[in-house]
Scaffold this active site. Structure first.
Site, PDB file in Angstrom:
ATOM      1  N   THR A  68       0.828  -1.204   0.000  1.00 56.81           N
ATOM      2  CA  THR A  68       0.000   0.000   0.000  1.00 56.81           C
ATOM      3  C   THR A  68       0.866   1.260   0.000  1.00 56.81           C
ATOM      4  OG1 THR A  68      -1.687  -1.201   1.222  1.00 56.81           O
ATOM      5  CG2 THR A  68      -1.847   1.194   1.253  1.00 56.81           C
ATOM      6  N   HIS A  71       1.858   1.890  -3.409  1.00 57.81           N
ATOM      7  CA  HIS A  71       0.746   2.381  -4.227  1.00 57.81           C
ATOM      8  C   HIS A  71       0.447   3.849  -3.923  1.00 57.81           C
ATOM      9  CE1 HIS A  71      -0.523  -2.080  -4.463  1.00 57.81           C
ATOM     10  NE2 HIS A  71       0.187  -1.756  -5.516  1.00 57.81           N
TER      11      HIS A  71
HETATM   12 ZN   LIG Z   1       0.041  -2.801   5.098  1.00 56.71          ZN
END
Ligand SMILES: [Zn+2]
Ligand SMILES: [Zn+2]
Length: 372
Positions: A68, A71
């Protein structure tokens, strides 16, 4: 990514050392990793903040780097700009605000990194993780890649004091895996197939073992990750690029297929494979984060005739407490970590992206403090 400036050592003040006048109220500053926009990550000095009522100030000792984070930095995951990165946090309580009596300075804690509105229909139904207005620390709110993080005391969970901080930082991803297992709702003594043995897949293997699933079969194209899967207790780890792998996996189920299949990668092609590998009545967990625009081909007749169930799992509703309880039981020290100081966050993100270690951490107070 932009080059990262040199970081002021912890505890220094923002006063210019050449200044002849140092005001009595000079603001202390802390180093923090902030993402300002796609590809723009900076290590900056921010003003130190005292904990307010009901808050604690934590010194993060180990902060997991996760897909994440990549990202967010890459621009494909919506986030506040700028925002301090880091949502997998373990640290030591440094200071408590007024009214905090459950935690004390020196406590080792892990952070449940979400804030919910508590007033939308989902929050009122006990589904806070589906909240319309949820905000994640390290995403919408400032996270843990910093020398000091101030959070509400209610989201700081105390850990046993002998927990290595990098293991403590695995509480958050483990809590997500526990929610995934809850969604999969497996019965013990039955086979499971797990696609992907990155950090999440590896924790899924350990959880599947602890839940009595057997055999635990893993597919991953990388030899080092297949090794990790076996270290974590998988019965078999197969290379999906080998054309014989699906038949080999199916043979481990007497040809029936798998009643439980987990996609711990996040890919339309893997979902299609998972459906093919599921047994009649099989349950398929979509756990990895696929690109938003990916589409899988699913034949409704197959879902009907083979009575398949496809379930998702997002974040960690009410599982952080349970993850704290399970943390010492899962042998997560079988993961091989890599540590980077705050000022080398760009290298840490790169190491995470290429899977240079089983799990990558930022260590704001150094490797020794993170590893202990
Ligand atoms: Zn995480
Ligand atoms: Zn809500």
């Amino acid at each position: 990514m932009t080059p990262t400036p040199r970081v002021r050592p912890p505890g220094r003040t923002s006063a210019d050392s050449r200044s002849c006048f140092v005001p009595l109220t000079e603001a202390r500053t802390i180093a923090a990793v902030r993402c300002h926009g796609p590809g723009d990550v900076r290590v900056e000095q921010l003003p130190e903040r005292a904990p307010g009522p009901g808050e604690v100030a934590i010194e993060p000792l180990a902060v997991g780097v996760c897909g994440t984070d990549g990202h967010i930095v890459g621009g494909s995951f919506p986030a506040a700009r700028p925002v301090v990165l880091g949502h997998e946090v373990c640290g030591r309580v440094r200071e408590v605000g007024p009214g905090v009596d459950r935690l004390a300075p020196g406590d080792l804690v892990t952070v449940e990194p979400h804030d919910y509105c508590t007033a939308c229909a989902y929050c009122r139904l006990g589904q806070e993780h589906l909240c319309d207005a949820k905000r994640g620390y390290g995403v919408r709110l400032d996270g843990g890649m910093t020398e000091r993080m101030v959070v509400p005391a209610r989201i700081a969970y105390r850990l046993p004091p002998d927990t290595p901080p990098w293991i403590g930082a695995l509480t958050e991803p483990l809590a997500c895996c526990i929610h995934g297992m809850d969604q999969l709702a497996p019965r013990s003594g039955l086979p499971v197939l797990i696609y992907g043995a990155g950090p999440a897949g590896a924790m899924m293997v350990a959880l599947a073992r602890s839940r009595g699933l057997a055999p635990v079969v893993v597919m991953d194209p990388r030899p080092d990750r297949r090794d990790l899967a076996l270290r974590m207790g998988a019965d078999a780890a197969l290379d999906p690029t080998d054309p014989a792998s699906e038949a080999a996996a199916r043979a481990l189920t007497d040809g029936l297929g798998f009643p439980y299949v987990v996609d711990a990668v996040g890919s339309a092609r893997l979902l299609e494979s998972a459906i093919g590998m599921a047994s009649r009545g099989g349950r398929i967990l979509v756990f990895g984060v696929a690109r938003p625009d990916e589409e899988a081909r699913v034949r409704p007749n197959e879902v009907f005739a083979r009575e398949l169930t496809i379930v998702g799992a997002v974040i960690n509703p009410y599982t952080h407490h349970r993850a704290v309880g399970m943390l010492p039981t899962l042998g997560l020290d079988r993961l091989r970590p890599a540590f980077f100081p705050l000022e080398k966050v760009s290298q840490a993100l790169e190491a995470q992206a290429v899977g240079q270690a089983d799990k990558v951490f930022v260590a704001p107070y150094g490797v020794d403090a993170a590893r202990r």
